[in-house]
Enzyme design. Sequence first.
Site, mmCIF file in Angstrom:
data_model
loop_
_atom_site.group_PDB
_atom_site.id
_atom_site.type_symbol
_atom_site.label_atom_id
_atom_site.label_comp_id
_atom_site.label_asym_id
_atom_site.label_seq_id
_atom_site.Cartn_x
_atom_site.Cartn_y
_atom_site.Cartn_z
ATOM 1 N NE ARG A 215 -14.095 -67.094 -27.256
ATOM 2 C CZ ARG A 215 -13.178 -67.461 -28.157
ATOM 3 N NH1 ARG A 215 -13.502 -68.246 -29.163
ATOM 4 N NH2 ARG A 215 -11.945 -67.032 -28.071
ATOM 5 C CG HIS B 118 -9.509 -62.415 -27.752
ATOM 6 N ND1 HIS B 118 -9.567 -63.139 -26.576
ATOM 7 C CD2 HIS B 118 -9.330 -63.349 -28.743
ATOM 8 C CE1 HIS B 118 -9.438 -64.424 -26.846
ATOM 9 N NE2 HIS B 118 -9.300 -64.571 -28.140
ATOM 10 C CD GLN C 154 -4.811 -64.708 -29.439
ATOM 11 O OE1 GLN C 154 -5.590 -65.650 -29.385
ATOM 12 N NE2 GLN C 154 -3.525 -64.874 -29.707
ATOM 13 C CG ASP D 53 -8.804 -61.582 -36.123
ATOM 14 O OD1 ASP D 53 -8.898 -62.799 -36.388
ATOM 15 O OD2 ASP D 53 -9.543 -61.023 -35.266
ATOM 16 C CB CYS E 31 -5.777 -64.211 -32.654
ATOM 17 S SG CYS E 31 -7.101 -63.796 -33.803
ATOM 18 N NE ARG F 18 -5.497 -67.079 -25.762
ATOM 19 C CZ ARG F 18 -6.711 -67.299 -26.286
ATOM 20 N NH1 ARG F 18 -6.850 -67.509 -27.577
ATOM 21 N NH2 ARG F 18 -7.792 -67.256 -25.522
HETATM 22 N N1 CP Z 1 -7.653 -67.204 -30.803
HETATM 23 C C1 CP Z 1 -8.728 -67.741 -30.231
HETATM 24 O O1 CP Z 1 -9.311 -67.181 -29.291
HETATM 25 O O2 CP Z 1 -9.092 -68.960 -30.710
HETATM 26 P P1 CP Z 1 -10.429 -69.749 -30.380
HETATM 27 O O3 CP Z 1 -11.567 -69.012 -31.003
HETATM 28 O O4 CP Z 1 -10.212 -71.112 -30.980
HETATM 29 O O5 CP Z 1 -10.594 -69.839 -28.881
HETATM 30 N N1 NVA Z 2 -11.962 -61.468 -34.306
HETATM 31 C C1 NVA Z 2 -12.167 -62.880 -34.159
HETATM 32 C C2 NVA Z 2 -11.182 -63.445 -33.186
HETATM 33 C C3 NVA Z 2 -11.285 -64.930 -32.988
HETATM 34 C C4 NVA Z 2 -10.311 -65.446 -31.973
HETATM 35 C C5 NVA Z 2 -13.590 -63.148 -33.701
HETATM 36 O O1 NVA Z 2 -14.090 -62.417 -32.828
HETATM 37 O O2 NVA Z 2 -14.215 -64.069 -34.214
#
Ligand code: CP
Ligand code: NVA
Length: 313
Positions: free
Chosen positions: A116, A143, A146, A233, A272, A300
């Site tokens: 990530r 993502h 997700q 989101d 999400c 997930r």
């Molecule tokens: N939805 C999601 O990816 O959550 P986190 O940021 O907690 O991993």
């Molecule tokens: N769009 C958000 C998603 C988090 C799971 C971010 O990138 O922070």
Amino acid sequence: MDLSDYKPKGKLEHKHLLTLLDYSVNEIYEILAMALKLKNMLQRGKKHEYLKNKTLAMIFTKSSTRTRVSFEQGIRQLGGHPMFLSSNDIQLGRGETIHDTAKVLSRFNIDGIMIRTFKQSDVEELAQYGDMPIINGLTDDFHPCQALADLLTVYEAFGRLEGKKLAYFGDGNNMAHSLMIAGAKAGMEVAICAPQGFQPREDITEAAKKFGKVVVTDSIDEAIAGADAVYTDVFFSMGQDKDPKKEAALMPYQVNAQLMQKANKDAIFLHCLPAHRGEEVTAEVIDGAQSVVFEQAENRLHAQKAVMYLLMK
Ligand code: CP
Ligand code: NVA
């Protein structure tokens, strides 16, 4: 496609999961079918240690609850071991290159890496120089894990994906990008509703449109009409500073009870997570009867176990 009849072949053409743009419709269904199979085995208490003693390294340069816990728990349930590597603790956070990190990890029998981070190009570079499968656990652009869990959640709600309409309201961000691609490939109709200036990237929109019915609009009424799944989101993604102008522009796109009433009667609400009640969604909707956000979070685990199994076995 009816996933209850689909027999997973346990085969993918791909070594990595960087973006779902690289995946065919059949491969997406293969992952979803495997996820349902693994979910069922877990619920029946049936062991499924298909990745016994394999190690998944997990590099995080951004925060996470769901991604971290679901990958850690998922690899353990598959008989393997998680290795959590926060960029605060490894040399990557002090400027060591992705190239060198990939080369070094390749010498330690690491069987897969979930990463990530900010730049999609960093994930691609890791895949270029590492000799193991690389799984994108979120970048500024995509993502995919997700989006796979989201497809699974919609499938479970309606028994199919083809012809179902997903309407996304809010920032045209990484989630909007991945949902356009995943939804279009799975045969859904996807409407992304965002004000000018906050719409998804044009190149990604154009790419998604090649796979199916994708509309980007600033018209709330156009997007919500006939929606089976309503998604939103956060206004500000990780790494973005709060900006009052952006907040003001996105506020009219909030998912609230009034908006949900315009969707189909049996519509579900997805997010999400993490969510900000009172901003992109009201508490009434996210904590209400149509919300499936915790099913989504659970999925997930199942979707990512399928991805790990298919890529790392
Ligand atoms: N939805 C999601 O990816 O959550 P986190 O940021 O907690 O991993
Ligand atoms: N769009 C958000 C998603 C988090 C799971 C971010 O990138 O922070």
